[in-house]
Design a protein around this motif. Structure first.
Motif, PDB file in Angstrom:
ATOM      1  N   LEU A  76      49.368  -2.215  17.519  1.00  0.00           N
ATOM      2  CA  LEU A  76      50.076  -2.090  16.238  1.00  0.00           C
ATOM      3  C   LEU A  76      51.446  -2.751  16.390  1.00  0.00           C
ATOM      4  O   LEU A  76      52.363  -2.185  16.984  1.00  0.00           O
ATOM      5  CB  LEU A  76      50.223  -0.607  15.860  1.00  0.00           C
TER       6      LEU A  76
ATOM      7  N   TYR B 221      46.271   5.592  17.982  1.00  0.00           N
ATOM      8  CA  TYR B 221      45.005   5.500  17.240  1.00  0.00           C
ATOM      9  C   TYR B 221      44.414   4.098  17.378  1.00  0.00           C
ATOM     10  O   TYR B 221      43.238   3.918  17.691  1.00  0.00           O
ATOM     11  CB  TYR B 221      45.307   5.841  15.778  1.00  0.00           C
ATOM     12  N   PHE B 222      45.258   3.083  17.152  1.00  0.00           N
ATOM     13  CA  PHE B 222      44.758   1.701  17.226  1.00  0.00           C
ATOM     14  C   PHE B 222      44.499   1.274  18.672  1.00  0.00           C
ATOM     15  O   PHE B 222      43.542   0.552  18.933  1.00  0.00           O
ATOM     16  CB  PHE B 222      45.728   0.737  16.528  1.00  0.00           C
TER      17      PHE B 222
ATOM     18  N   ILE C 138      43.414  -2.225  19.772  1.00  0.00           N
ATOM     19  CA  ILE C 138      44.252  -2.952  18.804  1.00  0.00           C
ATOM     20  C   ILE C 138      45.717  -2.574  19.031  1.00  0.00           C
ATOM     21  O   ILE C 138      46.041  -1.393  19.185  1.00  0.00           O
ATOM     22  CB  ILE C 138      43.837  -2.602  17.352  1.00  0.00           C
TER      23      ILE C 138
ATOM     24  N   ILE D 185      42.309   5.991   7.855  1.00  0.00           N
ATOM     25  CA  ILE D 185      43.643   6.192   8.433  1.00  0.00           C
ATOM     26  C   ILE D 185      44.327   7.420   7.825  1.00  0.00           C
ATOM     27  O   ILE D 185      44.912   8.243   8.535  1.00  0.00           O
ATOM     28  CB  ILE D 185      44.500   4.919   8.271  1.00  0.00           C
TER      29      ILE D 185
ATOM     30  N   VAL E 147      38.092  -4.778  11.828  1.00  0.00           N
ATOM     31  CA  VAL E 147      38.985  -3.620  11.936  1.00  0.00           C
ATOM     32  C   VAL E 147      38.238  -2.354  11.481  1.00  0.00           C
ATOM     33  O   VAL E 147      38.259  -1.323  12.158  1.00  0.00           O
ATOM     34  CB  VAL E 147      40.273  -3.824  11.102  1.00  0.00           C
TER      35      VAL E 147
ATOM     36  N   CYS F 160      49.744  -3.920   7.701  1.00  0.00           N
ATOM     37  CA  CYS F 160      50.067  -3.775   9.128  1.00  0.00           C
ATOM     38  C   CYS F 160      49.855  -5.118   9.819  1.00  0.00           C
ATOM     39  O   CYS F 160      49.036  -5.914   9.392  1.00  0.00           O
ATOM     40  CB  CYS F 160      49.099  -2.823   9.829  1.00  0.00           C
TER      41      CYS F 160
ATOM     42  N   LEU G 248      48.162  -6.272  13.144  1.00  0.00           N
ATOM     43  CA  LEU G 248      47.264  -5.715  14.151  1.00  0.00           C
ATOM     44  C   LEU G 248      46.767  -6.859  15.024  1.00  0.00           C
ATOM     45  O   LEU G 248      46.273  -7.861  14.503  1.00  0.00           O
ATOM     46  CB  LEU G 248      46.063  -5.038  13.454  1.00  0.00           C
TER      47      LEU G 248
ATOM     48  N   ILE H 263      37.480   1.053  13.773  1.00  0.00           N
ATOM     49  CA  ILE H 263      38.042   2.393  13.523  1.00  0.00           C
ATOM     50  C   ILE H 263      37.023   3.341  12.884  1.00  0.00           C
ATOM     51  O   ILE H 263      37.231   4.532  12.829  1.00  0.00           O
ATOM     52  CB  ILE H 263      39.340   2.347  12.685  1.00  0.00           C
TER      53      ILE H 263
ATOM     54  N   LYS I  56      41.257   1.715  19.925  1.00  0.00           N
ATOM     55  CA  LYS I  56      40.262   0.744  19.410  1.00  0.00           C
ATOM     56  C   LYS I  56      40.590  -0.658  19.932  1.00  0.00           C
ATOM     57  O   LYS I  56      40.205  -1.663  19.337  1.00  0.00           O
ATOM     58  CB  LYS I  56      40.248   0.704  17.869  1.00  0.00           C
TER      59      LYS I  56
END
Ligand code: TMP
Length: 236
Positions: free
Chosen positions: A175, A167-168, A173, A59, A231, A201, A203, A235, A171
């Motif tokens: 946030l 970003y998540f 996911i 990250i 996770v 976080c 997620l 990522i 994937k």
């Protein structure tokens, strides 16, 4: 380059910090501990340090590539990373995209409601006071930080939220919310510091809404490493 003369500096709940032969750099060592309820619940789980170091590294590398000012230099081994040495503000900055956790309890708002304009909160890191929620004015009054610095942090946090949400999402996911911390480097530059991982976080899996974070541990689920690995795989 740095770091052959590694000297213990301090230890927190989930990390140890070492100085290096470069006074402007430190080594952050990720322990296997996982904690909740301000440390009341504390457990050591095999490989947890390695997985959180790996996730935080990915990250922070991503954020560095997006020109976010961070303390991260590089990962040096499975459980340690080299970072710039900063003076940490004793503050936690929370960004929320969906109502959950303490905000839901505090305001009596149903969990799961989408927040269209992200909500920013500041918590004062003080164990004796149980880390109270404060606002900008309290933080300045307490002589912890200036309004100008808070403004810089607000802008970085907002940018980090925009970047990490996407970003998540890539994937699969969501946030939900996250906590970040900041410190001041030798030239007074404010750097995003500490870690960003499923410890810090919320997620959720986009399809199933399954939790992929420390809430599993907070709510007494033990087998969280499979989830953290999931996770990391997504990522990585
Ligand atoms: P909260 O709903 O309990 O206030 O938590 C909001 C977010 O901040 C959640 O993603 C968990 C994270 N967090 C930490 O990383 N450390 C903390 O000490 C707290 C209170 C929250």
């Amino acid at each position: 380059m740095s770091s052959n003369k590694k000297k213990f500096l301090l230890e927190g709940k989930t990390k140890k910090i070492y100085t290096t032969d470069n006074k402007n750099e430190i080594i952050i060592h990720y322990k296997n501990n996982i904690t909740a309820l301000n440390g009341l619940k504390n457990k050591s789980i095999q490989d947890k340090g390695m997985i959180n170091n790996a996730i935080t590294t990915l990250i922070f590398k991503f954020l560095n590539s997006c020109k976010v000012p961070t303390h991260f230099i590089r990962k040096i081994n499975p459980i340690e990373q080299l970072c710039y040495k900063v003076n940490m503000f004793p503050l936690e900055f929370i960004v929320r995209n969906i109502v959950y956790g303490s905000m839901s309890k505090r305001l009596g708002i149903k969990e799961g409601i989408i927040i269209n304009h992200p909500i920013f909160e500041i918590f004062y890191k003080n164990d004796a006071l149980n880390d109270p929620l404060i606002n900008n004015h309290h933080a300045v009054f307490l002589d912890i930080i200036s309004y100008k610095e808070l403004n810089i942090i607000h802008n970085i946090s907002s940018n980090v939220n925009t970047l990490l949400k996407e970003y998540f999402l890539n994937k699969n996911i969501i946030l939900v919310d996250f906590k970040i911390e900041f410190g001041k480097y030798k030239n007074n530059k404010i750097l995003l510091s500490d870690e960003i991982s499923p410890d810090t976080c919320r997620l959720w899996d986009k399809k199933t809404m399954k939790k992929l974070d420390k809430d599993i541990f907070r709510k007494n689920g033990d087998d969280i490493m499979d989830i953290y690995m999931e996770v990391l795989k997504r990522i990585g």
